[in-house]
Motif scaffolding. Structure first.
Motif, PDB file in Angstrom:
ATOM      1  N   VAL A   3       0.847  -1.184   0.000  1.00  0.00           N
ATOM      2  CA  VAL A   3       0.000   0.000   0.000  1.00  0.00           C
ATOM      3  C   VAL A   3       0.883   1.234   0.000  1.00  0.00           C
ATOM      4  N   THR A   4       0.608   2.145  -0.896  1.00  0.00           N
ATOM      5  CA  THR A   4       1.424   3.352  -0.990  1.00  0.00           C
ATOM      6  C   THR A   4       1.083   4.323   0.125  1.00  0.00           C
ATOM      7  N   GLU A   5       2.015   5.251   0.378  1.00  0.00           N
ATOM      8  CA  GLU A   5       1.802   6.232   1.431  1.00  0.00           C
ATOM      9  C   GLU A   5       0.576   7.102   1.144  1.00  0.00           C
ATOM     10  N   THR A   6       0.343   7.411  -0.135  1.00  0.00           N
ATOM     11  CA  THR A   6      -0.792   8.259  -0.480  1.00  0.00           C
ATOM     12  C   THR A   6      -2.126   7.576  -0.231  1.00  0.00           C
ATOM     13  N   SER A   7      -2.094   6.246  -0.060  1.00  0.00           N
ATOM     14  CA  SER A   7      -3.326   5.517   0.195  1.00  0.00           C
ATOM     15  C   SER A   7      -3.661   5.460   1.675  1.00  0.00           C
ATOM     16  N   ARG A   8      -2.754   5.867   2.526  1.00  0.00           N
ATOM     17  CA  ARG A   8      -2.984   5.771   3.959  1.00  0.00           C
ATOM     18  C   ARG A   8      -3.995   6.840   4.394  1.00  0.00           C
ATOM     19  N   PRO A   9      -4.876   6.503   5.339  1.00  0.00           N
ATOM     20  CA  PRO A   9      -5.917   7.433   5.743  1.00  0.00           C
ATOM     21  C   PRO A   9      -5.380   8.566   6.603  1.00  0.00           C
ATOM     22  N   THR A  10      -6.081   9.689   6.591  1.00  0.00           N
ATOM     23  CA  THR A  10      -5.772  10.790   7.485  1.00  0.00           C
ATOM     24  C   THR A  10      -6.851  10.860   8.550  1.00  0.00           C
ATOM     25  N   ALA A  11      -6.672  11.744   9.497  1.00  0.00           N
ATOM     26  CA  ALA A  11      -7.600  11.812  10.627  1.00  0.00           C
ATOM     27  C   ALA A  11      -9.012  12.185  10.190  1.00  0.00           C
ATOM     28  N   GLN A  12      -9.157  12.870   9.021  1.00  0.00           N
ATOM     29  CA  GLN A  12     -10.468  13.324   8.597  1.00  0.00           C
ATOM     30  C   GLN A  12     -11.264  12.245   7.877  1.00  0.00           C
ATOM     31  N   ARG A  13     -10.701  11.060   7.687  1.00  0.00           N
ATOM     32  CA  ARG A  13     -11.347  10.081   6.821  1.00  0.00           C
ATOM     33  C   ARG A  13     -12.181   9.030   7.553  1.00  0.00           C
ATOM     34  N   GLY A  14     -12.394   9.189   8.811  1.00  0.00           N
ATOM     35  CA  GLY A  14     -13.087   8.167   9.580  1.00  0.00           C
ATOM     36  C   GLY A  14     -14.508   7.922   9.128  1.00  0.00           C
ATOM     37  N   SER A  15     -15.174   8.949   8.535  1.00  0.00           N
ATOM     38  CA  SER A  15     -16.571   8.806   8.152  1.00  0.00           C
ATOM     39  C   SER A  15     -16.751   8.519   6.672  1.00  0.00           C
ATOM     40  N   ASP A  16     -15.673   8.238   5.957  1.00  0.00           N
ATOM     41  CA  ASP A  16     -15.777   7.998   4.514  1.00  0.00           C
ATOM     42  C   ASP A  16     -16.728   6.855   4.197  1.00  0.00           C
ATOM     43  N   PHE A  17     -16.604   5.736   4.914  1.00  0.00           N
ATOM     44  CA  PHE A  17     -17.479   4.604   4.632  1.00  0.00           C
ATOM     45  C   PHE A  17     -18.913   4.915   5.019  1.00  0.00           C
ATOM     46  N   ALA A  18     -19.112   5.630   6.129  1.00  0.00           N
ATOM     47  CA  ALA A  18     -20.472   5.961   6.561  1.00  0.00           C
ATOM     48  C   ALA A  18     -21.202   6.771   5.503  1.00  0.00           C
ATOM     49  N   ALA A  19     -20.502   7.703   4.872  1.00  0.00           N
ATOM     50  CA  ALA A  19     -21.125   8.516   3.826  1.00  0.00           C
ATOM     51  C   ALA A  19     -21.504   7.658   2.629  1.00  0.00           C
ATOM     52  N   LEU A  20     -20.630   6.728   2.247  1.00  0.00           N
ATOM     53  CA  LEU A  20     -20.935   5.822   1.141  1.00  0.00           C
ATOM     54  C   LEU A  20     -22.095   4.908   1.505  1.00  0.00           C
ATOM     55  N   SER A  21     -22.090   4.419   2.728  1.00  0.00           N
ATOM     56  CA  SER A  21     -23.150   3.509   3.170  1.00  0.00           C
ATOM     57  C   SER A  21     -24.515   4.180   3.105  1.00  0.00           C
ATOM     58  N   ARG A  22     -24.567   5.453   3.448  1.00  0.00           N
ATOM     59  CA  ARG A  22     -25.840   6.173   3.364  1.00  0.00           C
ATOM     60  C   ARG A  22     -26.330   6.249   1.925  1.00  0.00           C
ATOM     61  N   ARG A  23     -25.425   6.491   0.998  1.00  0.00           N
ATOM     62  CA  ARG A  23     -25.813   6.548  -0.410  1.00  0.00           C
ATOM     63  C   ARG A  23     -26.365   5.205  -0.887  1.00  0.00           C
ATOM     64  N   ILE A  24     -25.674   4.146  -0.499  1.00  0.00           N
ATOM     65  CA  ILE A  24     -26.098   2.803  -0.910  1.00  0.00           C
ATOM     66  C   ILE A  24     -27.461   2.458  -0.317  1.00  0.00           C
ATOM     67  N   ALA A  25     -27.654   2.783   0.952  1.00  0.00           N
ATOM     68  CA  ALA A  25     -28.926   2.486   1.612  1.00  0.00           C
ATOM     69  C   ALA A  25     -30.064   3.293   0.989  1.00  0.00           C
ATOM     70  N   GLN A  26     -29.796   4.561   0.696  1.00  0.00           N
ATOM     71  CA  GLN A  26     -30.824   5.402   0.077  1.00  0.00           C
ATOM     72  C   GLN A  26     -31.230   4.901  -1.301  1.00  0.00           C
ATOM     73  N   ALA A  27     -30.299   4.237  -1.988  1.00  0.00           N
ATOM     74  CA  ALA A  27     -30.604   3.666  -3.308  1.00  0.00           C
ATOM     75  C   ALA A  27     -31.350   2.336  -3.196  1.00  0.00           C
ATOM     76  N   GLY A  28     -31.556   1.871  -1.971  1.00  0.00           N
ATOM     77  CA  GLY A  28     -32.292   0.620  -1.757  1.00  0.00           C
ATOM     78  C   GLY A  28     -31.507  -0.629  -2.089  1.00  0.00           C
ATOM     79  N   LEU A  29     -30.180  -0.522  -2.147  1.00  0.00           N
ATOM     80  CA  LEU A  29     -29.364  -1.654  -2.591  1.00  0.00           C
ATOM     81  C   LEU A  29     -29.060  -2.657  -1.493  1.00  0.00           C
ATOM     82  N   LEU A  30     -29.436  -2.334  -0.257  1.00  0.00           N
ATOM     83  CA  LEU A  30     -29.266  -3.292   0.834  1.00  0.00           C
ATOM     84  C   LEU A  30     -30.543  -4.089   1.095  1.00  0.00           C
TER      85      LEU A  30
END
Length: 344
Positions: A3-30
């Motif tokens: 894994v490259t250094e640019t791929s490592r998360p920063t402190a601001q990225r903790g909610s990245d998956f939560a934001a994606l999950s909301r989009r997926i749920a709103q689309a009814g894909l779960l």
């Protein structure tokens, strides 16, 4: 691959998956897809039962060899259904899923549902992690330079030329799964192991009994070999493209959930035929992000996930089936480089 250094998360990225999950749920894909699974289960059951019916009808004939190949396809498709059951894609009830999994896995194809579910759950929690993913443990093959340097015995011997041995070794995968299933019965931690053992034993007796009842010894043995070889290669070619050749993580790689799943997974393009053949696992990135998402919804989730990853600058890997196998083989050959020319 690392894994490259640019791929490592920063402190601001903790909610990245939560934001994606909301989009997926709103689309009814779960949401559940009972109609899709009713059709798929019916078709797979018809293929499984129909192949055994053809076997009985053909009788004592060398034409049973093509039937053995067809039966391998049927076994693989049943195994892929067991995979969906284990992830809760088909039923919300764990009890229903487990009972169905025992019948589909242990009884139908001779694969311990409890053992495989435990192993696969650990894989999903830490995909391609040297220390935590059982799918990249150096039992026979080695998956990283560090494993190569620390290898001993058979892995060290095979590791030198493992890329050339990969497909030949897959011919043993069907037998390996059965052996591992029976070995797991010795573990006290395996739930309902007496039930699992009874169903595994019933499968072996019914399977071998049917083959040896219909065919004389030489044809029966050849049928068993062809069936198990094709079954192993089919499963290996289904699961190998998903992670092999992708970054292998170590304790130094502190990735958040989204990056841990996306950066270690690869999608396989190819259309509807590839999706059917691989049981939907060609959408591996979406599957790892949302393991309980019904297979039929993974295709619809792909553009959402891909666009979202692009907005974050997270690499989204996708290629054709043959290219994915090539990447896996080149990775195996590269990590075995330290062993070539080294005497054991």
């Amino acid at each position: 691959m690392t894994v490259t250094e640019t791929s490592r998360p920063t402190a601001q990225r903790g909610s990245d998956f939560a934001a994606l999950s909301r989009r997926i749920a709103q689309a009814g894909l779960l949401d559940r897809r009972p109609g899709y699974y009713a059709v798929r289960i019916g078709l797979v059951a018809a293929l499984f039962a129909g192949t055994w019916a053809v076997f009985a009808a053909v009788g004592d004939s060398w034409w049973q060899i093509p039937v053995a190949v067809l039966l391998a396809v049927a076994f693989a498709q049943v195994t892929l259904l067991a995979h969906d059951l284990a992830h809760g894609q088909i039923s919300r009830s764990r009890r229903v899923a487990r009972i169905a999994g025992l019948l589909v896995g242990n009884l139908a194809v001779g694969l311990s549902y409890g053992w495989w579910m435990d192993k696969h759950t650990r894989h999903h929690a830490n995909p391609n992690h040297e220390d935590h993913d059982p799918d990249v443990s150096p039992d026979i093959l080695i998956w990283s330079r560090r494993q190569a340097e620390a290898s001993r015995g058979l892995p060290r011997l095979i590791g030198r030329w493992q890329a050339f041995l990969f497909f030949p070794l897959l011919t043993l995968e069907g037998v390996n799964l059965k052996v591992s299933s029976f070995r797991a019965l010795r573990r006290p931690s395996l739930k309902n192991r007496w039930v699992e053992g009874l169903l595994l034993g019933t499968h072996v007796l019914a399977y071998a009994g049917a083959v040896f009842l219909v065919l004389p010894l030489p044809k029966a043995l050849l049928f068993l070999v062809v069936h198990q070889v094709c079954y192993g290669v089919y499963l290996g070619c289904t699961f190998a493209p998903n992670h092999k050749g992708m970054p292998v993580l170590t304790a130094d790689d502190e990735l958040d959930f989204l990056r841990k799943q996306v950066l270690t997974s690869r999608n396989v393009s190819g259309g509807r035929l590839v999706t059917i053949a691989l049981g939907g696992l060609n959408y591996q990135i979406e599957h790892h992000l949302f393991p309980s998402m019904p297979t039929a919804n993974l295709r619809r989730a792909r553009p959402i996930v891909r666009e979202y990853c692009a907005s974050l600058g997270v690499e989204y890997a996708e290629c054709g089936l043959l290219e994915s196998w090539g990447l896996a083989l080149r990775h195996l050959h590269e990590v075995g480089r330290p062993l070539r020319g080294v005497r054991t």
